[in-house]
Design a protein around this motif. Structure first.
Motif, PDB file in Angstrom:
ATOM      1  N   LEU A 193     -30.128  20.312  10.547  1.00 15.66           N
ATOM      2  CA  LEU A 193     -31.300  19.459  10.707  1.00 15.66           C
ATOM      3  C   LEU A 193     -32.605  20.224  10.539  1.00 15.66           C
ATOM      4  N   GLU A 194     -32.575  21.517  10.824  1.00 15.41           N
ATOM      5  CA  GLU A 194     -33.814  22.309  10.817  1.00 15.41           C
ATOM      6  C   GLU A 194     -33.470  23.760  10.528  1.00 15.41           C
ATOM      7  N   LYS A 195     -34.318  24.421   9.742  1.00 20.69           N
ATOM      8  CA  LYS A 195     -34.143  25.841   9.438  1.00 20.69           C
ATOM      9  C   LYS A 195     -35.486  26.542   9.617  1.00 20.69           C
ATOM     10  N   THR A 196     -35.448  27.728  10.190  1.00 19.08           N
ATOM     11  CA  THR A 196     -36.671  28.497  10.375  1.00 19.08           C
ATOM     12  C   THR A 196     -36.342  29.978  10.432  1.00 19.08           C
ATOM     13  N   VAL A 197     -37.296  30.819  10.042  1.00 19.94           N
ATOM     14  CA  VAL A 197     -37.152  32.265  10.185  1.00 19.94           C
ATOM     15  C   VAL A 197     -38.079  32.715  11.303  1.00 19.94           C
ATOM     16  N   LEU A 198     -37.494  33.362  12.306  1.00 18.63           N
ATOM     17  CA  LEU A 198     -38.222  33.764  13.500  1.00 18.63           C
ATOM     18  C   LEU A 198     -38.386  35.279  13.509  1.00 18.63           C
ATOM     19  N   ARG A 199     -39.598  35.731  13.243  1.00 22.20           N
ATOM     20  CA  ARG A 199     -39.901  37.153  13.378  1.00 22.20           C
ATOM     21  C   ARG A 199     -40.169  37.459  14.845  1.00 22.20           C
ATOM     22  N   PHE A 200     -39.870  38.674  15.264  1.00 22.58           N
ATOM     23  CA  PHE A 200     -40.157  38.988  16.649  1.00 22.58           C
ATOM     24  C   PHE A 200     -40.526  40.444  16.836  1.00 22.58           C
ATOM     25  N   ARG A 201     -41.192  40.690  17.957  1.00 19.34           N
ATOM     26  CA  ARG A 201     -41.674  42.023  18.276  1.00 19.34           C
ATOM     27  C   ARG A 201     -41.809  42.158  19.778  1.00 19.34           C
ATOM     28  N   SER A 202     -41.976  43.380  20.222  1.00 17.93           N
ATOM     29  CA  SER A 202     -42.299  43.682  21.609  1.00 17.93           C
ATOM     30  C   SER A 202     -43.792  43.994  21.686  1.00 17.93           C
ATOM     31  N   PHE A 203     -44.470  43.453  22.712  1.00 18.70           N
ATOM     32  CA  PHE A 203     -45.923  43.653  22.831  1.00 18.70           C
ATOM     33  C   PHE A 203     -46.348  43.514  24.283  1.00 18.70           C
ATOM     34  N   VAL A 204     -47.225  44.404  24.729  1.00 23.62           N
ATOM     35  CA  VAL A 204     -47.877  44.298  26.042  1.00 23.62           C
ATOM     36  C   VAL A 204     -49.321  44.731  25.873  1.00 23.62           C
ATOM     37  N   GLN A 205     -50.235  43.925  26.423  1.00 25.75           N
ATOM     38  CA  GLN A 205     -51.651  44.311  26.442  1.00 25.75           C
ATOM     39  C   GLN A 205     -52.108  44.510  27.875  1.00 25.75           C
ATOM     40  N   GLU A 206     -52.796  45.608  28.082  1.00 22.68           N
ATOM     41  CA  GLU A 206     -53.462  45.859  29.353  1.00 22.68           C
ATOM     42  C   GLU A 206     -54.944  46.096  29.057  1.00 22.68           C
ATOM     43  N   PRO A 207     -55.834  45.715  29.992  1.00 19.88           N
ATOM     44  CA  PRO A 207     -55.534  45.105  31.275  1.00 19.88           C
ATOM     45  C   PRO A 207     -55.223  43.612  31.146  1.00 19.88           C
ATOM     46  N   MET A 208     -54.590  43.072  32.173  1.00 22.05           N
ATOM     47  CA  MET A 208     -54.319  41.642  32.226  1.00 22.05           C
ATOM     48  C   MET A 208     -55.457  40.895  32.916  1.00 22.05           C
TER      49      MET A 208
END
Length: 403
Positions: free
Chosen positions: A270-285
């Motif tokens: 029913l649906e197709k997608t390509v999901l890119r992903f990464r790790s990320f943290v920003q400081e300060p919060m």
């Protein structure tokens, strides 16, 4: 009187930018304590409701939805999973969460979490504006920040608040309001992506199946009795147009195949997608009178099912801190937010990275790399200590388990 450049001015203790699960859950928790909020989002409600996202909730997150009065629908329509299956070397290995750590997770799509929260805000008289544009955040280094936006009809509005919460996701504006020379950004890009499908087919397994093979990774998930969500590892630049249904099913079947004869039950995609992903943290919060929550501050690869749970944990912590800040503790209470949130964030980053490296086949990897992965997987599933570690991490460190 309204500023000449705006049509209306509203005053409220907390302005929230972003009406996804994080922003709405924060508004819900504050509303229960009698603190008013105004939530805005550039997306329409329908756009958020129809964007498919991860669907695993930690037991604590599911419990919070019920016990804080959002909805008990997760118990009625969700599916409690007491474990997962890891497949490698052609064999299945079940990790029994209940037996190992006494916890479980719930299969419940993020779109349903959003719907429950949006309905609860409507029910409780909360103010949420969808489909806004031209959002500005002003004076965040003062004690009187302002948020300006244009409503769908074209009128211009201003919110005067004591604190602003940026919960507008990884592509939002709020993380960039921290001056560039004051930001610390930690991240990792991965050399692969997920090809995701939604298929009209019966369930193939009662719980999630994580499959490692020499051909790459696959994840078999569920949505309903008749609609399933599945993923397989692909190149980040892959195009969905190059993948007819037959090729999709052939790839998935090859990656889950094993000596037990396991096969996926197929049906129309029913649906197709390509999901890119990464790790990320920003400081300060936190910057001045603004704090960041959820994906606005951190993202994780989806392998460990931590993203939504981290966002909900952020706002659970943040609600308590904002109540103290508005009360007798004052602005100094905000100093507690980042260290409390980041402890769980970095644990989740580590687990998500570990799961990703454990189960995916690195492009151009040598035969040694594949055999080493088999050895690590065997250490995980073949020892009680290994299985317990995975179970503890996956179920999300229940309340009281963090210092």
């Amino acid at each position: 009187m309204a500023d000449a450049t705006v049509d209306t001015v509203a005053s409220v203790p907390i302005a929230v930018i972003g009406a996804g699960p994080a922003g709405l859950m924060l508004a819900h928790l504050l509303g229960r304590a009698g603190v008013g909020t105004i939530v805005i989002d550039t997306r329409s409600r329908r756009e958020i409701e129809t964007t498919q996202r991860a669907g695993i909730l930690e037991a604590d997150a599911a419990r919070d939805l019920v016990e804080t009065g959002v909805s008990d629908r997760v118990l009625r329509e969700g599916h409690e999973h007491e474990g997962i299956e890891i497949r490698f070397g052609g064999r299945p290995h079940r990790i029994d969460f209940k037996e190992l750590v006494g916890q479980s997770v719930w299969l419940y799509p993020q779109t349903d979490v959003f719907t429950d929260l949006a309905d609860a805000r409507d029910r409780d008289g909360g103010t949420v504006h969808f489909g806004v544009k031209d959002t500005e955040v002003l004076d965040i280094t003062t004690g009187a920040p302002r948020v300006r936006y244009t409503a769908p009809g074209g009128s211009r509005h201003e919110i005067r608040a004591r604190y602003v919460v940026g919960a507008d996701g990884s592509r939002g504006m709020c993380r960039h309001l921290v001056p560039e020379d004051r930001r610390l950004c930690y991240g990792k890009e991965y050399p692969f992506a997920w090809f995701g499908i939604m298929a009209e087919a019966p369930t193939s397994a009662p719980e999630l199946v994580y499959a490692h093979s020499e051909h790459g990774f696959a994840l078999i998930s569920q949505r309903t009795e008749t609609v399933q969500r599945m993923y397989f590892q692909c190149a980040p630049e892959e195009s969905v147009d190059a993948w007819p249904d037959d090729r999709v099913w052939e790839t998935l079947q090859a990656r889950v195949a094993g000596q037990d004869g396991f096969r996926l039950r197929e049906g129309p995609v029913l649906e197709k997608t390509v999901l890119r992903f990464r790790s990320f943290v920003q400081e300060p919060m936190r910057w001045g009178s603004m704090v960041l929550a959820g994906d606005a501050a951190h993202t994780v690869p989806p392998t460990g099912a931590r993203g939504l749970n981290l966002a909900l944990h952020d706002v659970k912590v943040l609600a308590d801190i904002l109540l103290r800040a508005i009360g007798s503790a004052g602005e100094a209470a905000l100093d507690d937010y980042q260290p409390r949130a980041l402890q769980r964030v970095w644990r989740a980053q580590n687990f998500s990275y570990w799961m990703t490296q454990l189960l995916h086949t690195a492009p151009g990897g040598a035969a040694f790399d594949l055999r080493r992965q088999f050895g690590e997987l065997d250490n995980v599933v073949g020892t009680r200590a290994g299985r317990t570690y995975l179970a503890e991490q996956y179920t999300g460190w229940p309340a009281g388990s963090l210092g």
